[in-house]
Design a protein around this motif. Structure first.
Motif, PDB file in Angstrom:
ATOM      1  N   PRO A 194      99.648  43.314  23.917  1.00 30.27           N
ATOM      2  CA  PRO A 194      99.394  41.875  24.105  1.00 30.27           C
ATOM      3  C   PRO A 194      97.935  41.483  23.898  1.00 30.27           C
ATOM      4  N   VAL A 198      99.523  39.303  20.995  1.00 28.52           N
ATOM      5  CA  VAL A 198     100.261  38.264  21.713  1.00 28.52           C
ATOM      6  C   VAL A 198      99.337  37.181  22.261  1.00 28.52           C
TER       7      VAL A 198
ATOM      8  N   LEU B  25     111.925  43.007  26.589  1.00 31.16           N
ATOM      9  CA  LEU B  25     110.685  42.424  27.113  1.00 31.16           C
ATOM     10  C   LEU B  25     109.606  42.352  26.029  1.00 31.16           C
ATOM     11  N   THR B  26     109.576  43.355  25.145  1.00 32.70           N
ATOM     12  CA  THR B  26     108.610  43.334  24.035  1.00 32.70           C
ATOM     13  C   THR B  26     108.895  42.147  23.116  1.00 32.70           C
ATOM     14  N   SER B  29     107.879  38.941  24.878  1.00 34.41           N
ATOM     15  CA  SER B  29     106.429  38.796  24.904  1.00 34.41           C
ATOM     16  C   SER B  29     105.918  38.289  23.547  1.00 34.41           C
ATOM     17  N   LEU B  32     106.845  34.650  23.018  1.00 39.00           N
ATOM     18  CA  LEU B  32     105.982  33.746  23.792  1.00 39.00           C
ATOM     19  C   LEU B  32     104.693  33.455  23.029  1.00 39.00           C
ATOM     20  N   GLN B  43      99.823  32.835  29.336  1.00 42.41           N
ATOM     21  CA  GLN B  43      99.066  34.056  29.662  1.00 42.41           C
ATOM     22  C   GLN B  43      99.596  34.711  30.946  1.00 42.41           C
ATOM     23  N   VAL B  46     102.847  36.411  30.003  1.00 44.19           N
ATOM     24  CA  VAL B  46     102.563  37.642  29.242  1.00 44.19           C
ATOM     25  C   VAL B  46     102.085  38.744  30.189  1.00 44.19           C
ATOM     26  N   ILE B  49     105.062  40.123  32.107  1.00 41.47           N
ATOM     27  CA  ILE B  49     105.872  41.005  31.252  1.00 41.47           C
ATOM     28  C   ILE B  49     105.172  42.352  31.068  1.00 41.47           C
ATOM     29  N   LEU B  50     103.851  42.293  30.869  1.00 40.96           N
ATOM     30  CA  LEU B  50     103.078  43.537  30.708  1.00 40.96           C
ATOM     31  C   LEU B  50     103.221  44.424  31.950  1.00 40.96           C
ATOM     32  N   LYS B  53     106.784  45.918  32.108  1.00 39.92           N
ATOM     33  CA  LYS B  53     107.026  47.002  31.146  1.00 39.92           C
ATOM     34  C   LYS B  53     106.359  48.304  31.602  1.00 39.92           C
TER      35      LYS B  53
END
Lengths: 200, 102
Positions: A194, A198, B25-26, B29, B32, B43, B46, B49-50, B53
């Motif tokens: 990310p 991302v 989830l990847t 993400s 998004l 943010q 994200v 989600i990070l 995971k």
């Protein structure tokens, strides 16, 4: 199935209190790896806090498909290794070897994808002289690829040992140590993904 | 089906579900970042989600629940660090900038 396999208990082996998966040596290495990447993450956050526009524009220029592909490769090879460890614990040695070879095959997609990404980047003018974003991006991602490269070499060695009868249901610390290292390297990539692909 | 074989099947199912969740989830993400306007809410999502995971890999693949407490804390701390800083930067960018300035 071997007698050791029949005595195997998933709740006993992995759930023993205070367990160190694999061996202590690999966890010293993993802790060092975490410290190293924590420092790099701090560098990323400091650079991003001071140059938000450079990071916004830089992330938009990268090919996000490459980041997605590497994430899929890391997660899938991690999964294959976890299946290999679960199989060896159950005494299913042939299945364990198969999952390990699958993990190795999938993991080889990482350097291949990275190579294609670097070619794509250079063709689009994203080189190491491209400012604070490019410098941070190349330093973090190439550093991670080096760590993944060690993991791939480890997989080759463990595969050789496994194929020659080096691991059993009762003794498979080497396989589990490699799997632990690869899962930790996977967690690091999941954090890097990310940062550059991302968050814009 | 014998005991160990049955247990292996259960473990395999758990691992497969974790893998599917990680892939989903990847994708979420990436979607998004691709489809939503950049902003604090994205943010924070994200970051969540990070964290999810990383925790999934630790719990399901590394079996962190059974680990030595020190290693469990190291893993939990490492996994939480970046999402926490992302949330801090999203909600309090000036505070993060002050922290990031010598």
């Amino acid at each position: 199935m071997s007698p050791a396999a029949l005595n195997w208990s998933p709740s006993a082996a992995p759930a023993a209190p205070g367990r160190v998966p694999g061996n202590k040596g690999i966890w010293v290495g993993i802790c060092c790896e975490f410290v190293e990447f924590l420092v790099l993450f701090v560098v990323y956050f400091v650079a991003r806090a001071h140059y938000p526009e450079a990071f916004r524009e830089g992330a938009e220029r990268l090919g996000s498909g490459f980041g997605l592909a590497i994430t899929a490769v890391m997660v899938t090879s991690s999964y294959c290794l976890a299946r290999s460890v679960a199989s060896v614990r159950a005494g299913a040695l042939r299945a364990s070897r198969g999952w390990l070879l699958a993990a190795l095959l999938v993991a080889l997609g990482y350097p291949l994808t990275k190579l294609l990404e670097i070619h794509w980047n250079l063709a689009h003018g994203i080189d190491s002289g491209g400012g604070i974003f490019a410098a941070t991006y190349y330093y973090l991602t190439i550093n991670h690829m080096v760590h993944a490269g060690w993991g791939i070499l480890g997989m080759l060695w463990v595969a050789l040992r496994h194929l020659t009868g080096g691991y059993t249901a009762a003794e498979h610390d080497g396989l589990e140590a490699l799997a632990s290292y690869w899962h930790a390297t996977d967690i690091i990539w999941l954090t890097i993904f990310p940062f550059f692909y991302v968050l814009v | 089906m014998t005991g160990p074989v049955q247990r292996l099947a259960t473990t395999s199912r758990t691992l497969s579900l974790a893998w599917l969740a990680l892939m989903a989830l990847t994708g979420a993400s990436a979607a998004l970042g691709e489809w939503l306007e950049p902003g604090a809410a994205v943010q924070v999502l994200v970051a969540a989600i990070l964290w999810a995971k990383g925790s999934l890999v630790a719990r399901r693949f590394l079996e962190s629940a059974a680990m030595h407490p020190f290693l469990r804390r190291v893993l939990a701390g490492f996994i939480a660090f970046s999402p926490a800083v992302i949330v801090l930067g999203a909600l309090f960018p000036d505070a993060l900038l002050r922290l990031a300035t010598l």
